[in-house]
Scaffold this motif. Structure first.
Motif, PDB file in Angstrom:
ATOM      1  N   THR A 286      -3.160   3.418  -4.243  1.00 24.52           N
ATOM      2  CA  THR A 286      -2.610   2.356  -3.390  1.00 24.52           C
ATOM      3  C   THR A 286      -1.511   1.651  -4.185  1.00 24.52           C
ATOM      4  O   THR A 286      -0.442   1.341  -3.660  1.00 24.52           O
ATOM      5  CB  THR A 286      -3.728   1.351  -3.015  1.00 24.52           C
ATOM      6  OG1 THR A 286      -4.780   2.083  -2.409  1.00 24.52           O
ATOM      7  CG2 THR A 286      -3.225   0.270  -2.093  1.00 24.52           C
TER       8      THR A 286
ATOM      9  N   ASP B  24       0.847  -1.195   0.000  1.00 24.35           N
ATOM     10  CA  ASP B  24       0.000   0.000   0.000  1.00 24.35           C
ATOM     11  C   ASP B  24       0.887   1.250   0.000  1.00 24.35           C
ATOM     12  O   ASP B  24       1.457   1.625   1.032  1.00 24.35           O
ATOM     13  CB  ASP B  24      -0.925  -0.018   1.227  1.00 24.35           C
ATOM     14  CG  ASP B  24      -1.934   1.120   1.189  1.00 24.35           C
ATOM     15  OD1 ASP B  24      -1.687   2.118   0.471  1.00 24.35           O
ATOM     16  OD2 ASP B  24      -2.959   1.020   1.874  1.00 24.35           O
ATOM     17  N   GLN B  25       0.991   1.883  -1.162  1.00 19.95           N
ATOM     18  CA  GLN B  25       1.937   3.000  -1.315  1.00 19.95           C
ATOM     19  C   GLN B  25       1.453   4.277  -0.627  1.00 19.95           C
ATOM     20  O   GLN B  25       2.223   5.207  -0.441  1.00 19.95           O
ATOM     21  CB  GLN B  25       2.233   3.222  -2.799  1.00 19.95           C
ATOM     22  CG  GLN B  25       2.828   1.984  -3.439  1.00 19.95           C
ATOM     23  CD  GLN B  25       3.417   2.228  -4.798  1.00 19.95           C
ATOM     24  OE1 GLN B  25       3.895   3.318  -5.125  1.00 19.95           O
ATOM     25  NE2 GLN B  25       3.412   1.202  -5.637  1.00 19.95           N
ATOM     26  N   ARG B  26       0.181   4.301  -0.223  1.00 28.05           N
ATOM     27  CA  ARG B  26      -0.312   5.485   0.504  1.00 28.05           C
ATOM     28  C   ARG B  26       0.261   5.533   1.911  1.00 28.05           C
ATOM     29  O   ARG B  26       0.334   6.590   2.519  1.00 28.05           O
ATOM     30  CB  ARG B  26      -1.845   5.445   0.611  1.00 28.05           C
ATOM     31  CG  ARG B  26      -2.557   5.484  -0.719  1.00 28.05           C
ATOM     32  CD  ARG B  26      -4.015   5.139  -0.555  1.00 28.05           C
ATOM     33  NE  ARG B  26      -4.176   3.864   0.148  1.00 28.05           N
ATOM     34  CZ  ARG B  26      -5.333   3.348   0.531  1.00 28.05           C
ATOM     35  NH1 ARG B  26      -6.446   4.004   0.280  1.00 28.05           N
ATOM     36  NH2 ARG B  26      -5.400   2.184   1.150  1.00 28.05           N
ATOM     37  N   GLN B  27       0.635   4.360   2.435  1.00 28.31           N
ATOM     38  CA  GLN B  27       1.068   4.273   3.841  1.00 28.31           C
ATOM     39  C   GLN B  27       2.563   4.539   4.012  1.00 28.31           C
ATOM     40  O   GLN B  27       3.033   4.739   5.133  1.00 28.31           O
ATOM     41  CB  GLN B  27       0.764   2.879   4.393  1.00 28.31           C
ATOM     42  CG  GLN B  27      -0.658   2.414   4.198  1.00 28.31           C
ATOM     43  CD  GLN B  27      -1.626   3.109   5.136  1.00 28.31           C
ATOM     44  OE1 GLN B  27      -1.272   3.453   6.253  1.00 28.31           O
ATOM     45  NE2 GLN B  27      -2.821   3.358   4.657  1.00 28.31           N
TER      46      GLN B  27
ATOM     47  N   ARG C 201      -1.805  -5.347   1.063  1.00 25.15           N
ATOM     48  CA  ARG C 201      -3.242  -5.595   0.928  1.00 25.15           C
ATOM     49  C   ARG C 201      -3.458  -6.742  -0.059  1.00 25.15           C
ATOM     50  O   ARG C 201      -2.777  -6.796  -1.092  1.00 25.15           O
ATOM     51  CB  ARG C 201      -3.958  -4.348   0.411  1.00 25.15           C
ATOM     52  CG  ARG C 201      -3.828  -3.200   1.360  1.00 25.15           C
ATOM     53  CD  ARG C 201      -4.856  -2.096   1.169  1.00 25.15           C
ATOM     54  NE  ARG C 201      -4.554  -1.054   2.142  1.00 25.15           N
ATOM     55  CZ  ARG C 201      -4.964  -1.079   3.416  1.00 25.15           C
ATOM     56  NH1 ARG C 201      -5.713  -2.065   3.857  1.00 25.15           N
ATOM     57  NH2 ARG C 201      -4.612  -0.106   4.249  1.00 25.15           N
TER      58      ARG C 201
ATOM     59  N   ALA D 278       4.516   3.156   7.312  1.00 21.24           N
ATOM     60  CA  ALA D 278       4.142   1.774   7.647  1.00 21.24           C
ATOM     61  C   ALA D 278       4.208   0.912   6.398  1.00 21.24           C
ATOM     62  O   ALA D 278       3.932   1.386   5.290  1.00 21.24           O
ATOM     63  CB  ALA D 278       2.727   1.758   8.208  1.00 21.24           C
TER      64      ALA D 278
ATOM     65  N   VAL E 277       2.386  -1.867   4.738  1.00 23.32           N
ATOM     66  CA  VAL E 277       1.088  -2.542   4.794  1.00 23.32           C
ATOM     67  C   VAL E 277       0.866  -3.236   3.459  1.00 23.32           C
ATOM     68  O   VAL E 277       0.960  -2.601   2.406  1.00 23.32           O
ATOM     69  CB  VAL E 277      -0.048  -1.523   5.049  1.00 23.32           C
ATOM     70  CG1 VAL E 277      -1.413  -2.208   5.024  1.00 23.32           C
ATOM     71  CG2 VAL E 277       0.174  -0.786   6.368  1.00 23.32           C
TER      72      VAL E 277
ATOM     73  N   ARG F 222       8.109  10.642  -0.096  1.00 21.04           N
ATOM     74  CA  ARG F 222       7.595   9.474   0.632  1.00 21.04           C
ATOM     75  C   ARG F 222       8.137   8.161   0.068  1.00 21.04           C
ATOM     76  O   ARG F 222       8.456   7.238   0.816  1.00 21.04           O
ATOM     77  CB  ARG F 222       6.063   9.422   0.570  1.00 21.04           C
ATOM     78  CG  ARG F 222       5.363  10.511   1.359  1.00 21.04           C
ATOM     79  CD  ARG F 222       3.848  10.265   1.453  1.00 21.04           C
ATOM     80  NE  ARG F 222       3.206  10.101   0.160  1.00 21.04           N
ATOM     81  CZ  ARG F 222       2.803   8.938  -0.336  1.00 21.04           C
ATOM     82  NH1 ARG F 222       2.954   7.818   0.341  1.00 21.04           N
ATOM     83  NH2 ARG F 222       2.233   8.876  -1.538  1.00 21.04           N
TER      84      ARG F 222
ATOM     85  N   ALA G 294      -2.720  14.727   4.700  1.00 28.59           N
ATOM     86  CA  ALA G 294      -2.751  13.932   5.929  1.00 28.59           C
ATOM     87  C   ALA G 294      -3.674  14.579   6.967  1.00 28.59           C
ATOM     88  O   ALA G 294      -3.329  14.682   8.152  1.00 28.59           O
ATOM     89  CB  ALA G 294      -1.337  13.741   6.473  1.00 28.59           C
TER      90      ALA G 294
END
Ligand code: MRU
Length: 345
Positions: A57, A30-33, A41, A37, A39, A195, A294
Motif C-alpha cells: 500500500t 494507497d499505491q495498490r489502487q 488511507r 483510483a 484512495v 501503474r 487483478a
C-alpha cells in the motif's frame, strides 16, 4: 483517469505526496489502487502501518523508511508498545530496503533517549525529501535536451514521499525546459512502472512511453535510449546494489549497447556494513503475485512459481551513483561513505 488535486509542478511542488502526518495519524496514498483510483488511507496504529508496508500500500525504499518512522510514533503514542516490540514488528515487514531500517533506527534512538519521537520522524521525513531534491539538482545535468531516459519500477515521488530518486533528475530537467522523454518499463509482476511511474509522469506532462519489460533490449539495441536511471533498495559500500527484479538485466543490456547506467539514491539506501551484493537479503514474495493479476489467472493454478522482489546488480555495470553530494563512480563510493560525518544508521 482521476486527477489528483494539486498545483502544477514547480521547484516547490515536487510531484504527488506519498504520505503525510495529519492530526495524530499517518495518511497514505494507497499505491495498490493507482492509476485507477486515488484512495487515501488513515493509519492510526502501528499494526496498520506494518500491514500497509507488507501489502505494498506504501512502497519504495525511502517512503518505507518514513512510513516506518511514523509507525514507531504510533506504536508509542497510540498503542502503548515498548520500543523493542515496536521496532521488531516494523523490522519484520520487508527485508531488503535499507531505508526501512534507518527510519526505524532514527526514531528508536530518540525514543530510548526519552525525547520527542514525532519530531524525530518529521525531521527524518524532511531529510529524505531534501536529499531527493538534491539528487534532482545533482542529476539533472546528465539529462540533456530531449534526452531519452529508461527507468525501471517506480523511483518517483510515490517511492520517496516527494521528488523521487530516479525521477528527480528528470523532473528538474523538465522544470528547466529540457523536455526529457522517459521509457517506462512496466515492471512485472506488480507493474510499478506502468501503474505508478507512468501515472506520475502523465500528471505532470512529462513525455513517456510504457514498454513491456522484455522490450527494453529492443529499444536499447536501436539506439533509442540515451541513459538509464534507476533507484535502489540497498547499496553496499562497493556499489553492488539491490533494486526491483529486472534491474540487473537492464544494466547488462545497457553495457552491451554502450548506454550509461546510473543509480540514484539518498544516503539512507547505502548500507556501509555490507561489501558484496550477495550479502543483501532479498525478499521473496508470494507466488500468487505471478500466478494472478487483478483477479485474472496469468499461470495455471498450482504451477510452482519463484518470485524474488529484487535482483542484485554488480557495481561494474554502474557509471555513477547520483547522490545528494554529487555523482560518484563506484570506486569513489567507499571513501566518500567513510568521510561522511553523519551516521547512516
Ligand atoms: O517492491 P517495491 O515496489 O517497494 O520496490 C521498489 C523499488 O524497487 C524501487 O526501485 C526502489 O525502492 C527505489 S525507490 C526510490
Amino acid at each position: 483517469m482521476p486527477e489528483i488535486e494539486r498545483p502544477p509542478p514547480s521547484r516547490s511542488s515536487p510531484g504527488v505526496r506519498a504520505l503525510s502526518w495529519v492530526e495524530g495519524s499517518l495518511v497514505v496514498l494507497d499505491q495498490r489502487q493507482l492509476p485507477g483510483a486515488i484512495v487515501r488511507r488513515t493509519l492510526g496504529h502501528l499494526a496498520e502501518v506494518a500491514e500497509a508496508i507488507r501489502t505494498l500500500t506504501v512502497r519504495g525504499a525511502p517512503t518505507l523508511g518514513v512510513a516506518a518512522a511514523y509507525g514507531m510514533v504510533l506504536g508509542q503514542r497510540a498503542d502503548g508498545l515498548g520500543v523493542d516490540e515496536a521496532a521488531g514488528i516494523l523490522r519484520g515487514t520487508r527485508p531488503t530496503a535499507h531505508d526501512l531500517f534507518v527510519g526505524i533506527a532514527e526514531v528508536e534512538r530518540v525514543w530510548r533517549a526519552g525525547q520527542d519521537t514525532l519530531s524525530a520522524a518529521a525531521a527524518y521525513e524532511r531529510r529524505v525529501v531534501e536529499e531527493c531534491h538534491a539528487i534532482g539538482e545533482v542529476g539533472a545535468p546528465l539529462v540533456g535536451p530531449g534526452a531519452r531516459v529508461l527507468t525501471h519500477c517506480n523511483a518517483g515521488a510515490l517511492a520517496t514521499v516527494a521528488w523521487g530518486t530516479a525521477l528527480a533528475p528528470i523532473r528538474v530537467a523538465f522544470l528547466s525546459g529540457r523536455d526529457p522523454f522517459v521509457w517506462v518499463d512496466e515492471t512485472r509482476p506488480l507493474l510499478q512502472g506502468s501503474r505508478l511511474t507512468a501515472w506520475e509522469l502523465q500528471q505532470e506532462g512529462i513525455r513517456h512511453a510504457v514498454i513491456a519489460d522484455n522490450a527494453a533490449g529492443y529499444f536499447l539495441g536501436r539506439g533509442e535510449v540515451d541513459l538509464v536511471i534507476v533507484g535502489a533498495d540497498r547499496i553496499t559500500r562497493s556499489g553492488d546494489f539491490a533494486n526491483k527484479v529486472g534491474t540487473y538485466e537492464k544494466a547488462v543490456l545497457a553495457r552491451e549497447n554502450g548506454v550509461p547506467f546510473y543509480v540514484a539514491a539518498p544516503w539512507s539506501t547505502f548500507d556501509e556494513t555490507l561489501r558484496r551484493g550477495d550479502e543483501i537479503p532479498v525478499e521473496e514474495r508470494s507466488g500468487e503475485e505471478v500466478r494472478n493479476f487483478a483477479g485474472i489467472a496469468t499461470a495455471p493454478e498450482g504451477s510452482p512459481v519463484r518470485n524474488p522482489a529484487f535482483d542484485l546488480t554488480p557495481h561494474r555495470f554502474v557509471r555513477g551513483f547520483i547522490t545528494p553530494d554529487g555523482v560518484l563512480a563506484p570506486e569513489e563510493l567507499e571513501g566518500h561513505l567513510r568521510a561522511r560525518t553523519r551516521p547512516l544508521l
